[in-house]
Design an enzyme around this catalytic site. Structure first.
Site, mmCIF file in Angstrom:
data_model
loop_
_atom_site.group_PDB
_atom_site.id
_atom_site.type_symbol
_atom_site.label_atom_id
_atom_site.label_comp_id
_atom_site.label_asym_id
_atom_site.label_seq_id
_atom_site.Cartn_x
_atom_site.Cartn_y
_atom_site.Cartn_z
ATOM 1 N N HIS A 56 27.084 36.543 15.592
ATOM 2 C CA HIS A 56 25.768 36.544 16.353
ATOM 3 C C HIS A 56 25.528 35.332 16.502
ATOM 4 O O HIS A 56 25.762 34.332 16.043
ATOM 5 C CB HIS A 56 24.810 37.167 15.406
ATOM 6 C CG HIS A 56 25.173 38.720 15.214
ATOM 7 N ND1 HIS A 56 23.996 39.640 14.738
ATOM 8 C CD2 HIS A 56 26.204 39.598 15.338
ATOM 9 C CE1 HIS A 56 24.457 40.954 14.666
ATOM 10 N NE2 HIS A 56 25.776 41.078 15.161
ATOM 11 N N GLU A 58 22.463 33.719 15.939
ATOM 12 C CA GLU A 58 21.917 33.012 15.187
ATOM 13 C C GLU A 58 22.733 32.277 14.241
ATOM 14 O O GLU A 58 22.624 31.140 13.809
ATOM 15 C CB GLU A 58 20.882 33.797 14.514
ATOM 16 C CG GLU A 58 19.847 34.496 15.385
ATOM 17 C CD GLU A 58 20.081 36.123 15.490
ATOM 18 O OE1 GLU A 58 21.149 36.083 16.357
ATOM 19 O OE2 GLU A 58 19.534 36.865 15.498
ATOM 20 N N CYS A 86 18.713 40.487 13.167
ATOM 21 C CA CYS A 86 19.097 41.672 12.303
ATOM 22 C C CYS A 86 19.000 41.218 10.894
ATOM 23 O O CYS A 86 18.759 40.266 10.528
ATOM 24 C CB CYS A 86 20.468 42.176 12.916
ATOM 25 S SG CYS A 86 21.855 40.852 12.352
ATOM 26 N N CYS A 89 21.458 38.196 10.209
ATOM 27 C CA CYS A 89 20.990 37.013 10.404
ATOM 28 C C CYS A 89 19.799 36.610 9.759
ATOM 29 O O CYS A 89 19.580 35.240 9.376
ATOM 30 C CB CYS A 89 20.747 36.914 12.021
ATOM 31 S SG CYS A 89 22.227 37.329 13.113
HETATM 32 ZN ZN LIG Z 1 22.240 39.237 13.892
#
Ligand SMILES: [Zn+2]
Length: 167
Positions: A56, A58, A86, A89
């Site tokens: 992801h 991040e 999410c 993260c």
């Molecule tokens: Zn994430």
């Protein structure tokens, strides 16, 4: 404290990252990590390209920032991200001790900062993060909506073609 337009400038850098993801056919999500007014880490979603569940925006921005500082502690650093983080993260944000998180668009289906959970402000954990929601929200929501609309349109067209080929 940074002036308001500086925050906007860093969110724009996160949006640039999101556009780079989009060029690769990835869901357009981007993030940057900032320390002392400088971007020290940047990342965008690369889940499809590398077939990696954890890639992801991040996570990649945090990894780059840790490399830059030679430290897992990002105590005086802030994260700017185009979509609400999410669960995974948010975990990385807490574990890297980031100070502030600025996110643009909410994620009602997977957001773990405000939407489904409030992980960054859970006082049972040993670190809390100051959350700033909604910076350039409309722009970032629209970017995601456009992306998914284009995918749906493409899918519909390819179905139509297949149908025609069969008769
Ligand atoms: Zn994430």
């Amino acid at each position: 404290m940074l002036a308001g337009d500086q925050h906007e400038q860093f969110m724009r850098a996160a949006i640039d990252q999101a556009h780079q993801a989009e060029l690769l056919g990835e869901v357009p999500i981007g993030a940057v990590v900032v320390k002392d007014g400088q971007i020290i880490g940047a990342g965008h979603n690369m889940r499809e390209k590398y077939q990696q569940a954890v890639y992801h925006a991040e996570i990649l921005a945090i990894m780059e920032a840790c490399d830059a500082l030679h430290s897992w502690r990002l105590e005086d650093c802030d994260l700017y991200v185009t979509l609400e983080p999410c669960i995974m993260c948010s975990g990385a944000i807490i574990n890297s001790r980031l100070a502030n998180v600025y996110y643009a668009a909410p994620d009602p289906k997977a957001g773990a900062v405000d939407s489904l959970y409030t992980l960054l402000n859970d006082d049972r954990l040993n670190h809390q993060v100051v959350v700033h929601a909604g910076l350039l929200e409309n722009e970032c929501s629209q970017m995601l909506k456009n992306f998914f609309r284009a995918i749906r349109r493409r899918r519909k067209n390819s179905k139509r073609k297949r149908f025609r080929g069969q008769d």
